[in-house]
Write a protein that holds these residues in place. Structure first.
Motif, PDB file in Angstrom:
ATOM      1  N   ASP A  43      47.617  35.832  17.463  1.00  0.00           N
ATOM      2  CA  ASP A  43      48.529  34.749  17.835  1.00  0.00           C
ATOM      3  C   ASP A  43      49.733  35.385  18.535  1.00  0.00           C
ATOM      4  N   PHE A  44      49.639  35.524  19.876  1.00  0.00           N
ATOM      5  CA  PHE A  44      50.672  36.250  20.623  1.00  0.00           C
ATOM      6  C   PHE A  44      52.023  35.542  20.566  1.00  0.00           C
ATOM      7  N   LYS A  45      52.028  34.229  20.569  1.00  0.00           N
ATOM      8  CA  LYS A  45      53.299  33.491  20.543  1.00  0.00           C
ATOM      9  C   LYS A  45      54.048  33.759  19.240  1.00  0.00           C
ATOM     10  N   GLU A  46      53.347  33.667  18.113  1.00  0.00           N
ATOM     11  CA  GLU A  46      53.990  33.916  16.827  1.00  0.00           C
ATOM     12  C   GLU A  46      54.289  35.399  16.653  1.00  0.00           C
TER      13      GLU A  46
ATOM     14  N   GLU B  64      55.207  37.511  18.935  1.00  0.00           N
ATOM     15  CA  GLU B  64      56.447  37.840  19.638  1.00  0.00           C
ATOM     16  C   GLU B  64      57.663  37.413  18.831  1.00  0.00           C
ATOM     17  N   LEU B  65      57.568  36.293  18.133  1.00  0.00           N
ATOM     18  CA  LEU B  65      58.698  35.819  17.322  1.00  0.00           C
ATOM     19  C   LEU B  65      58.929  36.733  16.124  1.00  0.00           C
TER      20      LEU B  65
ATOM     21  N   ASN C 274      41.701  37.440  22.107  1.00  0.00           N
ATOM     22  CA  ASN C 274      42.304  36.118  22.332  1.00  0.00           C
ATOM     23  C   ASN C 274      42.120  35.194  21.133  1.00  0.00           C
TER      24      ASN C 274
ATOM     25  N   ARG D   8      53.804  44.051  22.608  1.00  0.00           N
ATOM     26  CA  ARG D   8      53.765  44.173  24.065  1.00  0.00           C
ATOM     27  C   ARG D   8      52.546  44.967  24.515  1.00  0.00           C
TER      28      ARG D   8
ATOM     29  N   LYS E 152      45.701  34.407  14.077  1.00  0.00           N
ATOM     30  CA  LYS E 152      45.662  32.961  14.265  1.00  0.00           C
ATOM     31  C   LYS E 152      45.025  32.262  13.058  1.00  0.00           C
TER      32      LYS E 152
ATOM     33  N   LYS F 280      49.461  42.783  24.229  1.00  0.00           N
ATOM     34  CA  LYS F 280      49.417  41.856  25.358  1.00  0.00           C
ATOM     35  C   LYS F 280      48.981  42.571  26.637  1.00  0.00           C
TER      36      LYS F 280
END
Length: 586
Positions: free
Chosen positions: A219-222, A224-225, A215, A167, A232, A170
């Motif tokens: 890999d912000f999406k991964e 968070e998981l 950026n 967080r 990336k 981000k």
């Protein structure tokens, strides 16, 4: 001698600041990890000078209702952090900031009114731009940017320790991204105000590189998981190879677990494979019957390792085969990503200075846009600041009182060598004397923070002090009477005032006998008049009508009163309009 060469021992403020610093170091010594080769994490050094600040004491802020903090009604929560809220106050109606940084900057700006004309005119230019209808879309886009710009000081500190959460990463990325967007907006209007040019100048190539690297790498999406830092694909070839190798592990583990279950005794109905760093892959078996003993956990063809909770862990031939084939792939991936994280943090630290400056300027812009919104809604005008000793206000209004009544009656104020420097105002109770006095002080105050003012026209000479004797705040802690508190406030005005001061006196002397109160008020006003051309701006209201005959005659003195009429029943109807003259009774 050495300390005297570093510190001016005659400067009390510097000595006090040094004492606070030493106290903080003493308390925080255990949290500081510095050695001879380590530099202290100093982000910036700001200079605060008292030379350009309009001096106002706490009683003046309370009397003018600039701040009005209301305590929580519950005694259990009263005094706790965040338990106070702002009531009806000048700060409360102006605080429309979209960010916490803007709110903090506005509070500092209210506490430090400036007498630097260049700084104030720069703020006026920003407010002037924002109140124009043609610039409404640009202002809305700016507000969107500032809503996403956060304070990154704590984030940078956690980055240095490699303990920042996803967080926070981000938040840093959004701050840089929207900071660059705000800089691009300001670059298009750089000719309108100095602040726009300064914000546009903060957007450097290094800041754009920082935004690109964050950026491109994270890999912000991964992340968070997995709730951890994830790189990336395409950043590092070896890391990509390890991730591809690790990508088929879940299916392989599921297949091996099915094979293991077939070779286990029939009374075991389920199993699973788990990976533990430094130990490798293990076969985990839940209990297959109640009240299992130590001997029951022994399974033929396996090596019992340990029991965690109610689950037993075993090493088998297939687990050893997986250890040899896959090894510590997960650990290697984590190590690779940690090295990349460290390089990224070092890259950001070397290029973070312009971002700190941008955030500070963005908070000021957020604050000035809030001032512009209030000015636009309430029809405020831009004051003219001058080095002349003058207060010229046409159609002045009280910023709070006009919000609480249907029809507010504006009044003019003219103070200066060409008009008069002292006004003695008389009139009936509830005729508007106190509101008028506060309105003049508030208009002068707003002009010195860079805000437009509630008037038709205003020309404000730069003030050094704003002193008031309006409100008596009694407290057991002061151990003095209410009358003594009034005297202290008046003494401060007498001793600290300069020709460029504004002094507001509302019914001074009512806390003692009539004769003593009249004598005190007359002597104080007479002292100001004795300064002649160096007399400060003085506005005094009173019910002591004989004070006029006790003070010396001077061309710098003017008598004024609040207009009223009496109806057929003898009842007074206040018109709240200021006029020249005086009354004999009230």
């Amino acid at each position: 001698m050495y300390l005297n060469s570093l510190i001016d021992m005659t400067n009390e403020s510097m000595i006090q600041a040094l004492g606070v610093l030493l106290k903080w170091l003493d308390v925080s010594w255990g949290f500081l990890h510095l050695d001879e080769q380590t530099q202290a994490p100093i982000m910036a050094i700001n200079t605060i000078s008292l030379e350009d600040i309009v001096m106002m004491n706490r009683e003046t802020y309370e009397a003018l209702q600039i701040f009005n903090q209301l305590a929580h009604p519950s005694s259990f929560k009263r005094g706790a952090r965040g338990s106070y809220r702002e009531g009806l106050s000048v700060y409360g109606i102006f605080n429309r900031c979209k960010s916490q940084l803007g709110c903090k900057f506005m509070r500092v700006m209210f506490l430090h009114p400036s007498r630097d004309i260049d700084v104030l005119n720069s703020r006026f230019d920003v407010v002037q731009f924002c109140v124009q209808p043609k610039n409404e879309d640009i202002v809305k886009n700016m507000l969107v940017c500032m809503k996403n710009i956060k304070n990154i000081t704590r984030i940078i500190s956690r980055l240095t320790k490699l303990s920042a959460s996803v967080r926070e990463w981000k938040c840093l990325h959004k701050t840089i991204y929207y900071g660059i967007m705000l800089g691009n907006l300001c670059e298009a209007i750089a000719s309108e105000a100095k602040l726009f040019r300064e914000i546009a100048g903060c957007i450097t190539e290094e800041m754009c590189q920082t935004d690109y690297c964050i950026n491109r790498i994270i890999d912000f999406k991964e992340a968070e998981l997995q709730n951890t830092f994830v790189v990336k694909l395409g950043v590092d070839e070896e890391l990509d190879r390890l991730k591809q190798k690790c990508g088929g592990i879940p299916e392989l583990i599921s297949s091996v677990a099915q094979q293991e279950l077939k070779h286990l005794p029939p009374y075991i109905k389920e199993c699973a494979l788990v990976y533990i760093p430094e130990i490798g892959y293990l076969l985990s078996l839940p209990p297959w019957k109640e009240s299992m003993t130590e001997e029951d956990w022994n399974v033929p063809g396996t090596e019992f390792m340990f029991k965690l909770g109610n689950v037993g862990h075993y090493k088998t031939a297939r687990c050893q085969e997986l250890d040899g084939m896959l090894g510590d792939t997960t650990v290697e991936i984590a190590e690779y990503e940690s090295r990349i994280l460290l390089k990224l943090v070092q890259f950001i630290q070397e290029r973070i200075a312009p971002l700190h400056k941008l955030i500070k300027l963005a908070s000021e812009l957020d604050c000035l846009i809030a001032l512009a919104l209030v000015a636009k809604e309430n029809n405020y005008v831009r004051p003219v600041l001058t080095t002349e000793r003058v207060l010229e206000i046409e159609g002045g209004r009280h910023p709070l009182q006009e919000l609480c009544v249907d029809d507010f009656v504006p009044n003019d104020t003219f103070s200066g060598e060409q008009h008069s420097l002292m006004k003695i105002i008389t009139g009936p109770n509830s005729s508007g004397k106190s509101v008028y006095l506060k309105q003049v002080a508030l208009i002068a105050f707003l002009a010195h923070i860079g805000s437009f003012v509630p008037a038709k026209r205003a020309k404000i000479g730069v003030l050094h002090h704003i002193h008031t004797r309006i409100q008596t705040v009694e407290s057991i802690a002061t151990n003095i009477s209410a009358f003594m508190i009034d005297l202290k406030q008046m003494i401060l005005s007498l001793y600290s005032s300069t020709p460029s001061s504004l002094i507001i006196v509302d019914e001074f002397g009512k806390g003692t006998t009539e004769i003593d109160g009249l004598a005190l008020l007359a002597s104080c006003l007479d002292h100001f008049l004795s300064r002649e051309v160096k007399c400060p701006h003085v506005l005094a209201s009173t019910h002591f009508h004989d004070v006029v005959s006790l003070v010396q005659k001077s061309r710098y003195l003017k008598l004024q009163t609040m207009e009223y009429i009496a109806d057929h029943d003898g009842q007074i109807v206040n018109l709240f309009k200021l006029k020249d003259g005086s009354v004999q009774t009230s």
